[in-house]
Design a protein around this motif. Sequence first.
Motif, mmCIF file in Angstrom:
data_model
loop_
_atom_site.group_PDB
_atom_site.id
_atom_site.type_symbol
_atom_site.label_atom_id
_atom_site.label_comp_id
_atom_site.label_asym_id
_atom_site.label_seq_id
_atom_site.Cartn_x
_atom_site.Cartn_y
_atom_site.Cartn_z
ATOM 1 N N LEU A 1 -7.249 -13.127 -27.982
ATOM 2 C CA LEU A 1 -7.276 -14.375 -28.737
ATOM 3 C C LEU A 1 -6.003 -14.460 -29.573
ATOM 4 O O LEU A 1 -5.683 -13.516 -30.308
ATOM 5 C CB LEU A 1 -8.504 -14.405 -29.655
ATOM 6 N N PRO A 2 -5.239 -15.544 -29.484
ATOM 7 C CA PRO A 2 -3.983 -15.638 -30.237
ATOM 8 C C PRO A 2 -4.197 -15.423 -31.736
ATOM 9 O O PRO A 2 -5.080 -16.024 -32.339
ATOM 10 C CB PRO A 2 -3.506 -17.068 -29.950
ATOM 11 N N GLY A 3 -3.404 -14.539 -32.314
ATOM 12 C CA GLY A 3 -3.465 -14.272 -33.743
ATOM 13 C C GLY A 3 -4.382 -13.140 -34.143
ATOM 14 O O GLY A 3 -4.284 -12.614 -35.259
ATOM 15 N N ALA A 4 -5.302 -12.737 -33.250
ATOM 16 C CA ALA A 4 -6.287 -11.711 -33.614
ATOM 17 C C ALA A 4 -5.635 -10.339 -33.815
ATOM 18 O O ALA A 4 -6.004 -9.604 -34.737
ATOM 19 C CB ALA A 4 -7.384 -11.623 -32.555
ATOM 20 N N ALA A 5 -4.691 -9.996 -32.975
ATOM 21 C CA ALA A 5 -4.067 -8.665 -33.061
ATOM 22 C C ALA A 5 -3.312 -8.488 -34.376
ATOM 23 O O ALA A 5 -3.281 -7.393 -34.944
ATOM 24 C CB ALA A 5 -3.129 -8.456 -31.876
ATOM 25 N N GLU A 6 -2.728 -9.561 -34.883
ATOM 26 C CA GLU A 6 -1.897 -9.459 -36.090
ATOM 27 C C GLU A 6 -2.701 -9.604 -37.382
ATOM 28 O O GLU A 6 -2.216 -9.260 -38.458
ATOM 29 C CB GLU A 6 -0.811 -10.562 -36.085
ATOM 30 N N PHE A 7 -3.930 -10.132 -37.291
ATOM 31 C CA PHE A 7 -4.683 -10.441 -38.510
ATOM 32 C C PHE A 7 -5.154 -9.165 -39.200
ATOM 33 O O PHE A 7 -5.770 -8.302 -38.583
ATOM 34 C CB PHE A 7 -5.894 -11.328 -38.199
ATOM 35 N N ASP A 8 -4.863 -9.044 -40.505
ATOM 36 C CA ASP A 8 -5.258 -7.865 -41.277
ATOM 37 C C ASP A 8 -6.510 -8.200 -42.090
ATOM 38 O O ASP A 8 -6.455 -8.946 -43.070
ATOM 39 C CB ASP A 8 -4.113 -7.451 -42.211
ATOM 40 N N LEU A 9 -7.633 -7.639 -41.694
ATOM 41 C CA LEU A 9 -8.893 -7.916 -42.375
ATOM 42 C C LEU A 9 -8.877 -7.488 -43.839
ATOM 43 O O LEU A 9 -9.596 -8.045 -44.671
ATOM 44 C CB LEU A 9 -10.048 -7.199 -41.649
ATOM 45 N N ARG A 10 -8.056 -6.493 -44.171
ATOM 46 C CA ARG A 10 -8.011 -6.008 -45.556
ATOM 47 C C ARG A 10 -7.538 -7.089 -46.519
ATOM 48 O O ARG A 10 -7.828 -7.028 -47.713
ATOM 49 C CB ARG A 10 -7.108 -4.776 -45.647
ATOM 50 N N SER A 11 -6.838 -8.102 -46.001
ATOM 51 C CA SER A 11 -6.366 -9.185 -46.872
ATOM 52 C C SER A 11 -7.520 -10.011 -47.440
ATOM 53 O O SER A 11 -7.338 -10.775 -48.392
ATOM 54 C CB SER A 11 -5.422 -10.108 -46.097
ATOM 55 N N LEU A 12 -8.720 -9.861 -46.863
ATOM 56 C CA LEU A 12 -9.878 -10.643 -47.296
ATOM 57 C C LEU A 12 -10.714 -9.931 -48.350
ATOM 58 O O LEU A 12 -11.649 -10.517 -48.911
ATOM 59 C CB LEU A 12 -10.774 -10.941 -46.082
ATOM 60 N N LEU A 13 -10.403 -8.658 -48.617
ATOM 61 C CA LEU A 13 -11.298 -7.843 -49.434
ATOM 62 C C LEU A 13 -11.344 -8.268 -50.896
ATOM 63 O O LEU A 13 -12.321 -7.995 -51.594
ATOM 64 C CB LEU A 13 -10.912 -6.369 -49.316
ATOM 65 N N ASP A 14 -10.287 -8.939 -51.395
ATOM 66 C CA ASP A 14 -10.351 -9.428 -52.772
ATOM 67 C C ASP A 14 -11.471 -10.450 -52.931
ATOM 68 O O ASP A 14 -12.234 -10.428 -53.906
ATOM 69 C CB ASP A 14 -9.000 -10.016 -53.215
ATOM 70 N N LEU A 15 -11.624 -11.333 -51.928
ATOM 71 C CA LEU A 15 -12.695 -12.324 -51.960
ATOM 72 C C LEU A 15 -14.066 -11.664 -51.827
ATOM 73 O O LEU A 15 -15.037 -12.073 -52.473
ATOM 74 C CB LEU A 15 -12.512 -13.346 -50.833
ATOM 75 N N VAL A 16 -14.146 -10.636 -50.988
ATOM 76 C CA VAL A 16 -15.428 -9.939 -50.784
ATOM 77 C C VAL A 16 -15.879 -9.269 -52.078
ATOM 78 O O VAL A 16 -17.053 -9.347 -52.460
ATOM 79 C CB VAL A 16 -15.313 -8.900 -49.648
ATOM 80 N N ALA A 17 -14.953 -8.606 -52.769
ATOM 81 C CA ALA A 17 -15.297 -7.943 -54.029
ATOM 82 C C ALA A 17 -15.783 -8.958 -55.062
ATOM 83 O O ALA A 17 -16.779 -8.729 -55.760
ATOM 84 C CB ALA A 17 -14.096 -7.171 -54.568
ATOM 85 N N LEU A 18 -15.082 -10.092 -55.150
ATOM 86 C CA LEU A 18 -15.470 -11.145 -56.093
ATOM 87 C C LEU A 18 -16.896 -11.627 -55.835
ATOM 88 O O LEU A 18 -17.733 -11.668 -56.746
ATOM 89 C CB LEU A 18 -14.514 -12.322 -55.933
ATOM 90 N N GLY A 19 -17.175 -11.994 -54.596
ATOM 91 C CA GLY A 19 -18.495 -12.528 -54.255
ATOM 92 C C GLY A 19 -19.597 -11.505 -54.407
ATOM 93 O O GLY A 19 -20.695 -11.819 -54.887
ATOM 94 N N THR A 20 -19.324 -10.257 -54.036
ATOM 95 C CA THR A 20 -20.348 -9.214 -54.067
ATOM 96 C C THR A 20 -20.733 -8.854 -55.492
ATOM 97 O O THR A 20 -21.916 -8.740 -55.819
ATOM 98 C CB THR A 20 -19.846 -7.959 -53.318
ATOM 99 N N ILE A 21 -19.738 -8.670 -56.361
ATOM 100 C CA ILE A 21 -20.034 -8.325 -57.755
ATOM 101 C C ILE A 21 -20.722 -9.491 -58.458
ATOM 102 O O ILE A 21 -21.700 -9.314 -59.188
ATOM 103 C CB ILE A 21 -18.749 -7.911 -58.488
#
Length: 579
Positions: free
Chosen positions: A226-246
């Motif tokens: 899928l175009p873009g999938a190989a380059e996408f870094d999931l770690r870039s989303l973790l700031d949002l995950v921490a915010l929502g989870t806490i």
Amino acid sequence: MKFRWSPAPPQPLLAENLAAQLKISPLLAQCLVNRGHGEPAVIENFLQPRLKHLADPFLLPNMAAAVERLLRAHEEKEPLVIFGDYDVDGVTSTALLVEVLRCLGWTVEFYLPHRMDEGYGLSRDGVENCLKKFPVKLLLAVDCGSTAVETIAWLRERDVDVIVLDHHQISNPAPAAVALVNPQLSDPVQIGNRQPATGNFHELCSAGLAFKLAHALIKHGRETNLPGAAEFDLRSLLDLVALGTIADLVPLIGENRILVSAGLEKLSTTKRPGLVALKEVAQCPPQLGAYEVGFQLAPRLNAAGRLETAEVALHLVLAPDLQRAMPLAQELDLRNRERQKIERGISDEAIGVVRSKFDAQKDFVIVEGRLLWHIGVVGIVASRVLQQFYRPTFIIGGEGEAWRGSGRSIAGFDLAAALRACDDLLIRHGGHAMAAGVTIHPDKLDAFRARLNEIARRSLKPDDLQPPLRLDAEVGLKEISFSMLAELDRLKPMGQGNPPVQFFARGVTHSRPLQRMGADKQHVKMWVTDGAVTHECVWWGAGTGSLPVGKFDLAFAPQANEYNGRTTVQLKVLDWQPA
């Protein structure tokens, strides 16, 4: 308010054995045992949370079906809309999925309901307004939808497919979504010997589930080019995950602990313009912990949705640059101040009303309602009243024929079950054991209060009405040091399911006179000694209650205190009792 002290039973043999195996102190070992961790392998994973220990996202129920439907939309260039929620979890999970899907080539819009006009969740009004604005055939409901049987059936009649990504309780029957991705559908999954640190999704909030969906899409996308999938870094989303989870107050254990540990590091260094602006407006320190997220960032993001619509918060999180982000962050800060003012006014009024007639022997549940009390803050006010009186509490407000309210409970009283027994008095109700919502005709308030008190008198004992104070261990004052604090920091991030460390010391005395602090002298500073070691203590909100004299036992949380460039060990006083 005096507490019922509840020290954890000491387990010296187990603690010393774990300490020897793991090369930690017996005190840290005892704290881990108190939190349900008795196996060395589990403790190692707990003390060293790693992203590589996250479980396969496709183990979540119906994840494969959700990914399949989204990929079909991608192939057919079919637009979709994300229907979110107005709290921090709803905003962050919506933002995360908008970012991922747009980056990978989907055409995505988003819609957040208006708290006052459309109510909570995937309501018919909200969905109709959403589809007028974005007439699509695929709707992704995030942080809502698990009980929206009628709305989803109505959408199906109009050939609109619905994917639900949610963590709330599911109705029976469940809504007929194309894919209902909700961990409540499945039993905890065990993978090897790593459960519960991995594979147990039951505690994930919607921000965590959004990350799992993103992970599933990236994983499948990399396998299928899928175009873009190989380059996408999931770690870039973790700031949002921490915010929502806490912010969503879910337990910080298992996968949540892994996501929040990594997410707090990401949040401290985030380049996301909206969060950079929000941190600046909130005057956050450079290194963020769960406290800063829960008490500085989350209330500002929540403020917009509490009073009107949460779209400002979502636009802030998605802002492309600081120039556009800063005015939004400042607007949220102003709205938060407005929210605090409204909340303070209603809290003062509610506490005054309750105090004027409260009978500790008879009043097992508190129910108060007033015309025009703002429904966006009644949940916070219920928490404030509960803190004052330690009773299950409902605060209700609004206008017209249908007032709305929120309830907060204490251990031993199941709000959801109690509301089912009041069904004939209520227009609508729902929620969990500890938090719930109601819609009620104002004429039924007195009957509702009486019914809840009848139920509570049958289920609560007098001891249940005194707040418990959980204590990890008895310690000597000489044990409390910077090295001890540094080791206890390994338990972070602390929060729901992994509470802050609290100790008690016996037979201490004052080494010098107490000192009152604060504009209203409501706080107290004291210096306690066991004859060999002295520590400074601070008792926030001591008020006008009795102060310790002579020899006394002290319950406290140890902390490092920075003041004027100097760091000292300080004890935050929780309670005291005569020795």
